[in-house]
Motif scaffolding. Sequence first.
Motif, PDB file in Angstrom:
ATOM      1  N   ASP A 125       0.262  -1.276  -0.130  1.00  0.00           N
ATOM      2  CA  ASP A 125      -0.319  -0.135  -0.124  1.00  0.00           C
ATOM      3  C   ASP A 125       0.839   1.292  -0.144  1.00  0.00           C
ATOM      4  OD1 ASP A 125      -2.201   1.829   0.322  1.00  0.00           O
ATOM      5  OD2 ASP A 125      -2.363   1.678   2.559  1.00  0.00           O
TER       6      ASP A 125
ATOM      7  N   HIS B 125      -0.027   4.345  -1.046  1.00  0.00           N
ATOM      8  CA  HIS B 125      -1.080   5.997  -0.777  1.00  0.00           C
ATOM      9  C   HIS B 125      -0.471   6.952  -0.709  1.00  0.00           C
ATOM     10  CE1 HIS B 125      -3.205   4.951   2.727  1.00  0.00           C
ATOM     11  NE2 HIS B 125      -3.297   5.981   2.894  1.00  0.00           N
TER      12      HIS B 125
ATOM     13  N   TYR C  20       2.489  -7.118  -6.194  1.00  0.00           N
ATOM     14  CA  TYR C  20       1.740  -5.837  -5.884  1.00  0.00           C
ATOM     15  C   TYR C  20       1.660  -4.773  -5.094  1.00  0.00           C
ATOM     16  CZ  TYR C  20       0.151 -10.691  -7.766  1.00  0.00           C
ATOM     17  OH  TYR C  20       0.460 -11.895  -8.213  1.00  0.00           O
TER      18      TYR C  20
ATOM     19  N   GLU D 160      -0.196  -0.924  -4.631  1.00  0.00           N
ATOM     20  CA  GLU D 160      -1.586   0.315  -5.274  1.00  0.00           C
ATOM     21  C   GLU D 160      -0.952   1.405  -4.848  1.00  0.00           C
ATOM     22  OE1 GLU D 160      -4.977  -0.731  -2.592  1.00  0.00           O
ATOM     23  OE2 GLU D 160      -4.252  -0.310  -1.151  1.00  0.00           O
TER      24      GLU D 160
ATOM     25  N   TRP E   3      -6.037   5.316  -1.745  1.00  0.00           N
ATOM     26  CA  TRP E   3      -7.465   4.171  -1.116  1.00  0.00           C
ATOM     27  C   TRP E   3      -8.458   4.610  -1.116  1.00  0.00           C
ATOM     28  CZ3 TRP E   3      -5.435   0.359   2.047  1.00  0.00           C
ATOM     29  CH2 TRP E   3      -6.409  -0.263   3.128  1.00  0.00           C
TER      30      TRP E   3
ATOM     31  N   TYR F 109      -0.387   7.716 -12.212  1.00  0.00           N
ATOM     32  CA  TYR F 109      -0.317   6.248 -12.587  1.00  0.00           C
ATOM     33  C   TYR F 109       0.731   6.025 -13.892  1.00  0.00           C
ATOM     34  CZ  TYR F 109      -3.756   4.799  -9.622  1.00  0.00           C
ATOM     35  OH  TYR F 109      -4.929   4.468  -8.641  1.00  0.00           O
TER      36      TYR F 109
ATOM     37  N   GLY G 117      -4.863  -0.950  -9.774  1.00  0.00           N
ATOM     38  CA  GLY G 117      -5.673   0.918  -9.486  1.00  0.00           C
ATOM     39  C   GLY G 117      -7.469   0.396  -9.924  1.00  0.00           C
TER      40      GLY G 117
ATOM     41  N   ASN H  16      -8.081   1.502  -6.539  1.00  0.00           N
ATOM     42  CA  ASN H  16      -8.757   1.221  -5.590  1.00  0.00           C
ATOM     43  C   ASN H  16     -10.021   2.279  -4.725  1.00  0.00           C
ATOM     44  OD1 ASN H  16      -8.589  -0.007  -3.374  1.00  0.00           O
ATOM     45  ND2 ASN H  16      -7.283   0.911  -1.781  1.00  0.00           N
TER      46      ASN H  16
ATOM     47  N   VAL I 265      -7.621  -3.214  -8.197  1.00  0.00           N
ATOM     48  CA  VAL I 265      -7.405  -3.076  -6.992  1.00  0.00           C
ATOM     49  C   VAL I 265      -9.479  -2.279  -6.217  1.00  0.00           C
ATOM     50  CG1 VAL I 265      -6.032  -1.824  -6.682  1.00  0.00           C
ATOM     51  CG2 VAL I 265      -6.980  -3.117  -4.691  1.00  0.00           C
TER      52      VAL I 265
END
Length: 692
Positions: free
Chosen positions: A232, A234, A296, A298, A301, A318, A336, A338, A365
């Motif tokens: 994670d 973010h 993986y 991201e 959030w 991105y 993405g 999320n 995600v």
Amino acid sequence: MKSIPFQLLFCLAALHTITSHAQSAQSPLQPHKIELSAEFANNTRCPVFKESEPVSLKIKASGRRASDDNLSWNLADLDGTPFGKGEMPVPKGDAPWEGILNLPKTPYGYFEVYLKFDKAGITIPQTGTRPEGFVTFAVMPKIERAALPSTDASRFGGQGTNFIKTGEFMKGDYVDPVYPMTGMKWIYRNRRPAELYPSGPDSFVPALDPDKVREQGKWSGEKAAGLCLFIDAHSIPGWLTKYPDGVKPPAKVSPTNDGQSYPPNDFVKYGQMIGKIAAEQALNRKINFPDQKKNYYEIHWEPDWHWKGSDEDFIKMYEAAYRAIHENDPDGMLLGANYGVLSTGNKHLERLFKKGFGNYLDGIVTHTYFIPEYQTPEKGHLSQEMRKLVALTRKYLKPGAPIINSEWGVNNGSYPSLKYHWALKDEAARFMRGHLTVLGEGADTTFYFYTADCGLDGGGLFFNLTYPKPVFGATHIAPKPVGTAAAVATRLLEGSRSLGALEYLGDNVYGYAFDRGGVIVAAPWTTYAEEKEILLPAGAKEVISYDPMGNSRALACKNGYASVKVGAIPSYIFGISKGAIPSVALKTAEKKAIPGGDLIMEKNDQSKNIKYRMFSGNNSIELGEVSNLKVPRSASSGILLISAIDGKNGEWLGSTALELPNSVSMDVPNIGTFKLTNTRAEAVKGVFTIRL
């Protein structure tokens, strides 16, 4: 606290003394309040047991007992089915009393032990988020999960940490025993840039020395449990954020809130930050998580709640992260975006994909919440929105792009489980139906939320017995029905792949089929509060039925159909024939048919004497041979199952789902006029009435 003058303290003390003497002269001393407590002798901080383990309760009572009393106990499952009861004599007096209660053997599942003094009326008080009156334990089924080619092939993950092993907050392994016992393989690893880079690009130095990384990972709970890390990343630190004119930067950036509202002021530096995180994880995976095939990442959030920038800047983030990850981690994948609310996320994704967003994504995600969140997954249109997400993914991303639901859970709202026992079952039902729908509609993985209740309205797989201190990271937990049902699902469906929805089981009955290593599993349920008996097309002589708690029994099939009781919590039927599941094995030349009309099937091997059968709800109708097939005029609209069956040995050779539309449709282009269309093969006579 305000200071109190010494004189006032003296007066208060004197008044207390006078009052105490007066009370003692006029009335006998009041008995001390009786307090009752109980904890399990084994697995005390997480009472979940194996089939062979004995279950015993250590019971304590303190306070003055005015007379001899009996401590009554009874053991029951979620539905109130009794599994034992009895009494324990407790003498009067002031001395603390202790007793050991050896509980009877139970099936698999979730159980409650009710305790109460007959005379004093005292019972177990509310503890954390667990209601008063009872303590809980669970017995896990002896079912082996399917072997996985890699940890990231797992279909189940989770959120939350607990310090059960040590019983001390923030000390020791926070994964064991909850993740292995529940069967959750995926776990978040926090690498948020706003926290890693608080004061500049050099704030964070990645661990790239193999020896140090190997030593750091030596005590990792995730490594010991063989989990799959989801990185994670973010948020953006305040010094790198491009705030609009007139927006005052916060004194301290909250990663989830103001840390992802606006784009970076330098996309090159942003990419470099993500690149360092990816380089560290690339090495960490090789050394500590070799069974994890990919990494993986991201970088958002729930941006549907937080993002205030433009689509163009969103996509540029991105693009920068995608390039940085692939340059520093050859096995890295950027997922993405999320979004939190699934329907909202689908709208954002469709718009962004048309602008090229998919060029910088390796997969999806998402969180799969719907609004209002307290409704059922069926009323929340979860299946329909998941189909939209799958369709968008297949259209705009590369083949095989994963879809991961990284958070979804339910809570009861306004503390109903503390007031109403039925709320515990309702929570388990909504939770399991939601996650099975997500998997059944095409997600590769789904994350359970949350390990233990983080509020009085629920939300966790376990009761949090230490709530509110701490709210997160409980040191003592106890089973809930939802957690036991979730653990059973991982045992039965791990390593499976979805075969799609079973849409022909009747009103208010839903379900999905899964292929578990060549064994076909059906997972049906009903939205009714009570159990409902249905016929399940199985194409077999016998199937094995598992209830939501993992208890199994054999069911004989009649004419290829199993009579199954389904409830609000999904159950599982093993041993379904491949020929009974809708697939491309049987095709219709026409996708739709009408009542009374011809049903044209593709030619088949006539030497097998194939007969066709139609099924919908609990009704099975013989259609005949391929040369003379018609849809019965009495057939109702909806999804029907058409099965080809060998007339010689009864083998089910293949099935297809056929949509039967409404026989009469009406188009109202404007007020005062309408168009009525007959789609039947013959004329329709009768009266058509419109009521407004």
